[in-house]
Design an enzyme around this catalytic site. Sequence first.
Site, PDB file in Angstrom:
ATOM      1  N   ASN A  81      39.460  26.406  41.380  1.00 31.57           N
ATOM      2  CA  ASN A  81      38.681  25.278  40.876  1.00 31.57           C
ATOM      3  C   ASN A  81      38.948  25.152  39.379  1.00 31.57           C
ATOM      4  O   ASN A  81      38.912  26.150  38.657  1.00 31.57           O
ATOM      5  CB  ASN A  81      37.191  25.507  41.126  1.00 31.57           C
ATOM      6  CG  ASN A  81      36.873  25.550  42.615  1.00 31.57           C
ATOM      7  OD1 ASN A  81      37.427  24.781  43.389  1.00 31.57           O
ATOM      8  ND2 ASN A  81      35.991  26.449  43.012  1.00 31.57           N
ATOM      9  N   HIS A  92      36.803  31.875  33.404  1.00 32.43           N
ATOM     10  CA  HIS A  92      37.938  32.798  33.247  1.00 32.43           C
ATOM     11  C   HIS A  92      38.779  32.491  34.477  1.00 32.43           C
ATOM     12  O   HIS A  92      38.293  32.671  35.610  1.00 32.43           O
ATOM     13  CB  HIS A  92      37.450  34.254  33.247  1.00 32.43           C
ATOM     14  CG  HIS A  92      38.528  35.283  33.073  1.00 32.43           C
ATOM     15  ND1 HIS A  92      38.490  36.258  32.086  1.00 32.43           N
ATOM     16  CD2 HIS A  92      39.668  35.512  33.766  1.00 32.43           C
ATOM     17  CE1 HIS A  92      39.558  37.032  32.184  1.00 32.43           C
ATOM     18  NE2 HIS A  92      40.293  36.596  33.203  1.00 32.43           N
ATOM     19  N   HIS A  94      40.602  32.020  37.769  1.00 35.56           N
ATOM     20  CA  HIS A  94      40.608  32.902  38.945  1.00 35.56           C
ATOM     21  C   HIS A  94      41.120  32.137  40.150  1.00 35.56           C
ATOM     22  O   HIS A  94      40.974  30.917  40.241  1.00 35.56           O
ATOM     23  CB  HIS A  94      39.215  33.472  39.215  1.00 35.56           C
ATOM     24  CG  HIS A  94      38.137  32.452  39.268  1.00 35.56           C
ATOM     25  ND1 HIS A  94      37.579  31.908  38.124  1.00 35.56           N
ATOM     26  CD2 HIS A  94      37.529  31.833  40.313  1.00 35.56           C
ATOM     27  CE1 HIS A  94      36.664  31.020  38.470  1.00 35.56           C
ATOM     28  NE2 HIS A  94      36.614  30.942  39.796  1.00 35.56           N
ATOM     29  N   HIS A  96      40.907  32.120  44.231  1.00 37.33           N
ATOM     30  CA  HIS A  96      40.226  32.589  45.438  1.00 37.33           C
ATOM     31  C   HIS A  96      41.286  32.826  46.511  1.00 37.33           C
ATOM     32  O   HIS A  96      42.110  31.946  46.777  1.00 37.33           O
ATOM     33  CB  HIS A  96      39.257  31.522  45.952  1.00 37.33           C
ATOM     34  CG  HIS A  96      38.158  31.164  45.006  1.00 37.33           C
ATOM     35  ND1 HIS A  96      36.885  31.679  45.111  1.00 37.33           N
ATOM     36  CD2 HIS A  96      38.126  30.332  43.936  1.00 37.33           C
ATOM     37  CE1 HIS A  96      36.124  31.161  44.158  1.00 37.33           C
ATOM     38  NE2 HIS A  96      36.849  30.344  43.433  1.00 37.33           N
TER      39      HIS A  96
HETATM   40  P1  AMP Z   1      34.231  29.324  40.943  1.00 40.82           P
HETATM   41  O1  AMP Z   1      32.951  28.693  41.455  1.00 40.82           O
HETATM   42  O2  AMP Z   1      35.474  28.730  41.508  1.00 40.82           O
HETATM   43  O3  AMP Z   1      34.229  29.380  39.430  1.00 40.82           O
HETATM   44  O4  AMP Z   1      34.218  30.801  41.480  1.00 40.82           O
HETATM   45  C1  AMP Z   1      33.480  31.823  40.877  1.00 40.82           C
HETATM   46  C2  AMP Z   1      33.318  32.877  41.916  1.00 40.82           C
HETATM   47  O5  AMP Z   1      32.899  34.072  41.295  1.00 40.82           O
HETATM   48  C3  AMP Z   1      32.292  32.538  43.004  1.00 40.82           C
HETATM   49  O6  AMP Z   1      32.908  32.519  44.275  1.00 40.82           O
HETATM   50  C4  AMP Z   1      31.267  33.665  42.876  1.00 40.82           C
HETATM   51  O7  AMP Z   1      30.742  34.081  44.108  1.00 40.82           O
HETATM   52  C5  AMP Z   1      32.084  34.756  42.200  1.00 40.82           C
HETATM   53  N1  AMP Z   1      31.300  35.734  41.436  1.00 40.82           N
HETATM   54  C6  AMP Z   1      30.303  35.480  40.559  1.00 40.82           C
HETATM   55  N2  AMP Z   1      29.843  36.630  40.041  1.00 40.82           N
HETATM   56  C7  AMP Z   1      30.563  37.640  40.604  1.00 40.82           C
HETATM   57  C8  AMP Z   1      30.568  39.055  40.486  1.00 40.82           C
HETATM   58  N3  AMP Z   1      29.718  39.707  39.651  1.00 40.82           N
HETATM   59  N4  AMP Z   1      31.438  39.765  41.219  1.00 40.82           N
HETATM   60  C9  AMP Z   1      32.285  39.137  42.055  1.00 40.82           C
HETATM   61  N5  AMP Z   1      32.353  37.790  42.207  1.00 40.82           N
HETATM   62  C10 AMP Z   1      31.504  37.056  41.503  1.00 40.82           C
END
Ligand code: AMP
Length: 108
Positions: A81, A92, A94, A96
Site C-alpha cells: 500500500n 516504513h 513494507h 505484504h
Molecule cells: P499497511 O496497512 O499496508 O501500512 O500495513 C501495516 C501492517 O502492519 C498491517 O497489516 C498491520 O497488521 C501490521 N502491523 C502493525 N503493527 C505490527 C506489529 N507490531 N507487528 C507486526 N505487524 C504489525
Amino acid sequence: MDNCLFCKIIKKEIPANVIFENDQILIFEDINPQAKKHLLAIPKKHYKDYLDFSRADEFEGFFSEVADFAKELGDFRLVSNCGERSGQTVFHVHFHLLSDEKLGSFGR
Ligand code: AMP
C-alpha cells in the site's frame, strides 16, 4: 528513524516473530494476519513508502532476496500500500506476503 514502528522492530525494541533476517532485510509475521500466512518484508533502512524506496540503490537487490524467500512459499500475493488512501498505515515501506490458502480478489 525515531517513532517508526518498524524501525523499532528492526532494533528489537518491539517484539516480532522474525522469519528471515540479513543485513538489509527483515521478514516477520503480520500481527493481524489477513491470510493463513501473512508476512511483512521490509528493508532495514527507512523509506516511507514504495515510491521513496524505488529510488534506492538497494531496490533491485531487495526484490531478488524477497523472491528467493517467496519461492519457498508456494503461490503468494505480494502487495504494498502506497499512501493513506491506499490503506497504508505504517510509513516504513513494507511488502505484504500472503500465502498458504486460496485468496479471493481484493479492492475496496
Ligand atoms: P499497511 O496497512 O499496508 O501500512 O500495513 C501495516 C501492517 O502492519 C498491517 O497489516 C498491520 O497488521 C501490521 N502491523 C502493525 N503493527 C505490527 C506489529 N507490531 N507487528 C507486526 N505487524 C504489525
